[in-house]
Design an enzyme around this catalytic site. Structure first.
Site, mmCIF file in Angstrom:
data_model
loop_
_atom_site.group_PDB
_atom_site.id
_atom_site.type_symbol
_atom_site.label_atom_id
_atom_site.label_comp_id
_atom_site.label_asym_id
_atom_site.label_seq_id
_atom_site.Cartn_x
_atom_site.Cartn_y
_atom_site.Cartn_z
ATOM 1 N N TYR A 33 0.836 -1.196 0.000
ATOM 2 C CA TYR A 33 0.000 0.000 0.000
ATOM 3 C C TYR A 33 0.868 1.241 0.000
ATOM 4 C CZ TYR A 33 0.932 0.916 4.962
ATOM 5 O OH TYR A 33 1.535 1.218 6.152
ATOM 6 N N ARG A 52 8.291 4.035 -4.638
ATOM 7 C CA ARG A 52 8.353 3.066 -3.534
ATOM 8 C C ARG A 52 7.326 1.945 -3.728
ATOM 9 N NH1 ARG A 52 7.569 5.160 2.528
ATOM 10 N NH2 ARG A 52 5.432 5.411 1.763
ATOM 11 N N ARG A 100 -7.619 -20.540 -1.970
ATOM 12 C CA ARG A 100 -6.620 -20.377 -0.918
ATOM 13 C C ARG A 100 -5.517 -21.429 -1.009
ATOM 14 N NH1 ARG A 100 -4.867 -21.602 4.053
ATOM 15 N NH2 ARG A 100 -4.165 -19.851 5.345
ATOM 16 N N HIS A 102 -0.975 -21.264 -0.316
ATOM 17 C CA HIS A 102 0.100 -20.327 0.002
ATOM 18 C C HIS A 102 0.877 -19.853 -1.234
ATOM 19 C CE1 HIS A 102 -0.840 -21.593 4.013
ATOM 20 N NE2 HIS A 102 0.082 -20.812 4.544
ATOM 21 N N LYS A 147 6.610 -1.964 1.979
ATOM 22 C CA LYS A 147 5.410 -1.350 2.573
ATOM 23 C C LYS A 147 4.241 -2.318 2.399
ATOM 24 C CE LYS A 147 3.162 3.146 3.104
ATOM 25 N NZ LYS A 147 3.245 3.269 4.559
ATOM 26 N N GLU A 180 12.121 2.265 14.381
ATOM 27 C CA GLU A 180 11.202 3.321 13.930
ATOM 28 C C GLU A 180 9.923 3.226 14.751
ATOM 29 O OE1 GLU A 180 9.870 2.598 9.866
ATOM 30 O OE2 GLU A 180 9.832 0.444 10.232
ATOM 31 N N LEU A 205 11.057 1.096 7.300
ATOM 32 C CA LEU A 205 10.490 1.534 6.024
ATOM 33 C C LEU A 205 11.212 2.826 5.613
ATOM 34 C CD1 LEU A 205 8.164 1.084 3.929
ATOM 35 C CD2 LEU A 205 6.972 2.900 5.144
HETATM 36 C C1 LIG Z 1 6.447 1.586 9.696
HETATM 37 C C2 LIG Z 1 6.458 2.941 9.066
HETATM 38 N N1 LIG Z 1 7.591 3.670 9.123
HETATM 39 C C3 LIG Z 1 7.654 4.897 8.579
HETATM 40 C C4 LIG Z 1 6.563 5.462 7.961
HETATM 41 C C5 LIG Z 1 6.678 6.836 7.351
HETATM 42 O O1 LIG Z 1 6.687 6.740 5.956
HETATM 43 P P1 LIG Z 1 6.178 7.945 5.035
HETATM 44 O O2 LIG Z 1 6.969 9.146 5.440
HETATM 45 O O3 LIG Z 1 6.470 7.502 3.658
HETATM 46 O O4 LIG Z 1 4.718 8.109 5.323
HETATM 47 C C6 LIG Z 1 5.374 4.741 7.876
HETATM 48 C C7 LIG Z 1 4.209 5.308 7.196
HETATM 49 O O5 LIG Z 1 3.150 4.746 7.167
HETATM 50 C C8 LIG Z 1 5.318 3.444 8.439
HETATM 51 O O6 LIG Z 1 4.199 2.708 8.380
#
Ligand SMILES: Cc1ncc(COP(=O)(O)O)c(C=O)c1O
Length: 288
Positions: A33, A52, A100, A102, A147, A180, A205
Site C-alpha cells: 500500500y 516506492r 486459498r 500459500h 510497505k 522506527e 520503512l
Molecule cells: C512503519 C512505518 N515507518 C515509517 C513510515 C513513514 O513513511 P512515510 O513518510 O512515507 O509516510 C510509515 C508510514 O506509514 C510506516 O508505516
C-alpha cells in the site's frame, strides 16, 4: 457528501466497496500500500511514493496493475470525486483473489483499491504540541523495507502506546537501537548538535517524508547523519521527533519516563517542520 472508492476499475460508493473473501490481501496480507498526502489539491511527493510502490511490488514479485500515467489519473479522479483539497490518498494492491493456497496463483489479476479522505493540516510550527512515545521490542519480520499491508505488529505497538497514554511506540531492535515508530520514522537532535535518523536497511520503512526532509535539511544547512541510535541516547537527546505522510513532523517531548530537552517542542524540530510545510504547500519547489 458520500465518499467514493475506486475498486478494480470502478468508482463505487464507499459503503458498497467490496473485495472477494478469497482476496489474498485478506487471507495472507499478500499486498502492499501507499498513503500520499494531498495539500492544496496536489499530491505531495507523488512520484517518490509511486517509486516506492513499484519497489514494494517488485520485492514481492508482483506487477503494477496499470501504468503510472493511468494510475495517476485514477488518483486524481478519486481526489476529485471525494472533493479532497487537503487530506490523503490510500492506495492498496493485493495479489488478487484465488483459491486459498500459500503459493502464488498464476494468471490472477492484482486487485487495486484507492480511497481518499479529507484531513486538516497540522498547526503551525509555533503552535504544534509535543507528543509522548513509549519504547517496546521490535517484533516484526526482517523485510520492514517493504510497505506491506501485513501490519499486525505495528497495530499492536500503536495500541500499546494508546493504552499507555502515549501517541506512538518507538520499536527497539536486539542491540538496543531504535528502529522506527509503528507508522513513523524516528529522529533525534543528538547532544553534538547533529540531526540523526537510522540509515535505511531492512529494519525500517524508507519513509518518503524522511527522504524529503533529509534533502530539505541539507539545503537549509542542517546536518543530518544517518546512523543507528540507542534508547539511552534518544532519552538524553536535545530534541526528538517523528515523521510520516500523515503526521508530517511531530515533535517528541517525552520518551517513556524521560522528558526531552525542556519538555517543549524544540527549535530545530519546529524549524524543520516549517521547511517541510512550505515544501508541501508548494511554496519552495514543485513537489508532486
Ligand atoms: C512503519 C512505518 N515507518 C515509517 C513510515 C513513514 O513513511 P512515510 O513518510 O512515507 O509516510 C510509515 C508510514 O506509514 C510506516 O508505516
Amino acid at each position: 457528501m458520500s465518499r467514493i472508492a475506486y475498486v478494480n476499475g470502478r468508482y463505487v460508493p464507499h459503503m458498497e466497496a467490496r473485495v472477494h473473501i478469497e482476496d489474498r490481501g485478506y487471507q495472507f496480507a499478500d499486498g502492499v500500500y501507499e498513503v500520499i498526502a494531498v495539500v492544496g489539491g496536489r499530491l505531495v511527493d507523488g512520484e517518490p511514493h509511486l517509486d516506492r510502490l513499484e519497489r514494494s511490488l517488485t520485492e514481492l514479485d508482483m506487477a503494477m496493475p496499470m501504468a503510472r500515467r493511468p494510475l495517476r489519473v485514477v488518483l486524481a479522479e478519486t481526489m476529485r470525486r471525494n472533493s479532497v483539497h487537503d487530506g490523503m490518498i490510500y492506495l492498496q494492491i493485493t495479489r488478487g483473489a484465488a483459491r486459498r493456497d500459500h503459493a502464488f496463483p498464476r494468471g490472477v489479476r492484482p486487485a487495486l483499491v484507492v480511497t481518499a479522505r479529507r484531513a486538516t493540516m497540522p498547526p503551525d510550527p509555533d503552535a504544534i504540541p509535543g507528543a509522548k512515545v513509549i519504547t517496546a521490542p521490535d517484533i516484526r519480520w526482517r523485510r520492514c523495507d517493504i510497505k506491506s499491508v501485513s501490519l499486525l505488529p505495528n497495530v499492536l505497538a500503536k495500541q500499546q502506546a494508546i493504552e499507555s497514554g502515549a501517541y506512538e511506540t518507538w520499536m527497539v531492535d536486539d542491540d538496543g537501537h531504535i528502529t522506527e515508530g509503528s507508522s513513523t520514522n524516528a529522529w533525534i537532535l543528538a547532544r553534538d548538535g547533529c540531526v540523526v535518523t537510522r540509515p535505511l536497511d531492512n529494519a525500517i520503512l524508507g519513509g518518503i517524508t524522511r527522504q524529503t526532509l533529509i534533502r530539505l535539511a541539507h539545503g537549509a544547512g542542517v546536518d543530518v547523519v544517518e546512523r543507528a541510535f540507542s534508547v539511552d541516547e534518544a532519552k538524553a537527546a536535545r530534541e526528538a521527533f517523528m515523521t510520516s505522510t500523515t503526521n508530517l513532523l511531530r515533535p517528541v517531548t517525552q520518551i517513556d519516563d524521560a522528558v526531552i530537552g525542556n519538555g517543549e517542542p524544540g527549535e530545530t524540530s519546529r524549524r524543520l517542520l516549517g521547511l517541510y510545510l512550505a515544501y508541501a504547500r508548494g511554496e519552495t519547489e514543485s513537489c508532486d
